[in-house]
Design a protein around this motif. Structure first.
Motif, short mmCIF file in Angstrom:
data_model
loop_
_atom_site.label_atom_id
_atom_site.label_comp_id
_atom_site.label_asym_id
_atom_site.label_seq_id
_atom_site.Cartn_x
_atom_site.Cartn_y
_atom_site.Cartn_z
N PRO A 149 12.68 -14.94 -70.49
CA PRO A 149 11.80 -13.78 -70.63
C PRO A 149 11.63 -13.35 -72.09
CG PRO A 149 13.26 -13.48 -68.76
CD PRO A 149 13.75 -14.69 -69.49
N ASP A 160 8.20 -13.15 -74.24
CA ASP A 160 7.79 -11.95 -74.98
C ASP A 160 7.37 -12.29 -76.40
OD1 ASP A 160 8.24 -10.37 -72.79
OD2 ASP A 160 10.22 -9.69 -73.42
N GLU A 219 4.00 -13.73 -76.20
CA GLU A 219 3.02 -12.67 -75.93
C GLU A 219 2.66 -11.92 -77.20
OE1 GLU A 219 1.41 -11.58 -73.33
OE2 GLU A 219 2.38 -12.32 -71.52
N ARG A 233 4.15 -18.48 -65.56
CA ARG A 233 3.15 -17.47 -65.91
C ARG A 233 1.75 -18.00 -65.55
NH1 ARG A 233 4.99 -13.56 -69.45
NH2 ARG A 233 2.98 -12.61 -68.96
N SER A 252 0.00 -9.84 -69.75
CA SER A 252 1.17 -9.15 -69.18
C SER A 252 0.93 -7.66 -69.01
CB SER A 252 2.39 -9.38 -70.08
OG SER A 252 2.14 -8.87 -71.39
N GLU A 283 6.00 -4.54 -64.05
CA GLU A 283 7.28 -5.21 -64.15
C GLU A 283 7.10 -6.60 -64.74
OE1 GLU A 283 10.23 -3.98 -63.55
OE2 GLU A 283 9.41 -2.04 -62.94
N PRO A 284 7.96 -7.02 -65.67
CA PRO A 284 7.84 -8.36 -66.23
C PRO A 284 8.21 -9.42 -65.20
CG PRO A 284 9.84 -7.30 -67.01
CD PRO A 284 9.07 -6.25 -66.26
#
Length: 337
Positions: A182, A186, A189, A220, A249, A254-255
């Motif tokens: 995760p 990020d 992202e 994803r 996102s 929520e991720p």
């Protein structure tokens, strides 16, 4: 062609008017030959025209003059067309060379072994002028284990290639620094936030194979990888919950959460882009990848992907409409024992 015209003219006799058809010789020569070859064919056509015109007794007549002018004119036009074609072919060769260099920088050659993992990759570009597109992949060895990304940039062309470079650059840095998938996502992202507009995105799947033999995935919006067990069982690794592609996102609160499966010695996992499963045959039926998984069992990874790629192209029966990337990882009992 010119021999046929000459034979018909001789058999038909003077007055029929077949001689202007001799200009077909230099016209066809310009389609495949160069300027010099077109000129030689044109000179031969002119010489042949002179001999036949003398035989038909039309030298100095209006018909004879028109015939010579047509052959000379077509020869000149053919030489000009051949020159333009040769120039375009050189420019196309330069474009392909530049694209291949860009591909080697963006999609680096995949080593056959990454830590304890054997890897094989195949990339098919749908571009007619270059061998690179918006699909991306990378495998790196980190302190956490082998980390992987396979993705597909929305759109095509140079913009897609530029976005793919942003994603790969961010992954290559974050994969070594971040503790979990995760966190890697990020970082990607944040890099994409400086690159994409609000309507653009990148589908992707991140994976980590740790020394304990666990395969962790963070999907994803990408097609699910296929896990091929050593006992020939095939499992699509669908995520427990769907997640938006990279770059979108902000659409969820929520991720996305990663999930794990066991990855025993002898197992294989195939990552791929949608160009594989969206390839259609002449009846419009999508390529049944899961049904072709037996091609990936038993053989060397390189040989297995060669067989899968050949089967995919044979199934489609024509160039693919979208880029297609396939990446397969496997461990061996001798390595993991």
């Amino acid at each position: 062609m010119m021999a046929l015209v000459a034979a018909v003219d001789l058999s038909a006799g003077p007055g029929v008017g077949y001689l202007p058809l001799l200009s077909l010789g230099p016209a066809f020569a310009s389609l495949a030959g160069g300027v010099r070859r077109t000129a030689w064919v044109g000179l031969f056509a002119i010489a042949l025209c002179a001999g036949l015109a003398r035989h038909d007794e039309i030298i100095g007549t209006r018909a004879g003059d028109a015939t010579f002018i047509s052959v000379v004119g077509v020869t000149a036009a053919g030489m000009l067309a051949a020159a333009y074609r040769e120039r375009n072919e050189r420019e196309l060769a330069d474009v392909r060379t530049i694209a291949e260099v860009a591909q080697r920088v963006l999609l680096r050659p995949m080593p056959r072994r990454v830590g304890p993992v054997r890897a094989a990759v195949r990339y098919l570009s749908a571009s007619a002028r270059a061998r690179i597109g918006g699909d991306l992949y990378e495998v790196v060895m980190t302190a956490q284990g082998v980390r992987v990304i396979v993705g597909d940039v929305q759109g095509k062309g140079l913009d897609a290639v530029e976005t793919a470079a942003v994603v790969l650059g961010a992954f290559r840095e974050a994969a070594y620094d971040e503790p979990g998938l995760p966190d890697v996502a990020d970082r990607i992202e944040r890099a994409l936030a400086r690159q994409l507009t609000s309507e653009q995105f990148v589908t992707g799947v991140l994976a980590e194979l740790d020394p304990a033999g666990r395969l962790t995935l963070l999907n994803r919006g990408h097609p699910p990888p296929l896990l091929i067990r050593s006992g020939r069982a095939v499992q699509a690794l669908d995520p427990p919950e769907p997640a938006p592609p990279l770059g979108l996102s902000g659409l969820v609160e929520e991720p996305a959460a990663p999930f794990s499966v066991g990855f025993a010695p002898g197992d294989r996992v195939l990552f791929y882009t949608d160009g594989v499963v969206e390839a259609r045959n002449d009846r419009g039926v999508f390529y049944p990848l899961a049904e072709r998984a037996d091609l990936l069992v038993g053989a060397d990874p390189e040989t297995a992907l060669d067989a899968l790629q050949a089967d995919l192209l044979r199934y489609a029966g024509k160039p693919l409409d979208d880029d297609a990337a396939m990446l397969m990882l496997t461990t061996e009992p001798s390595i993991t024992a």
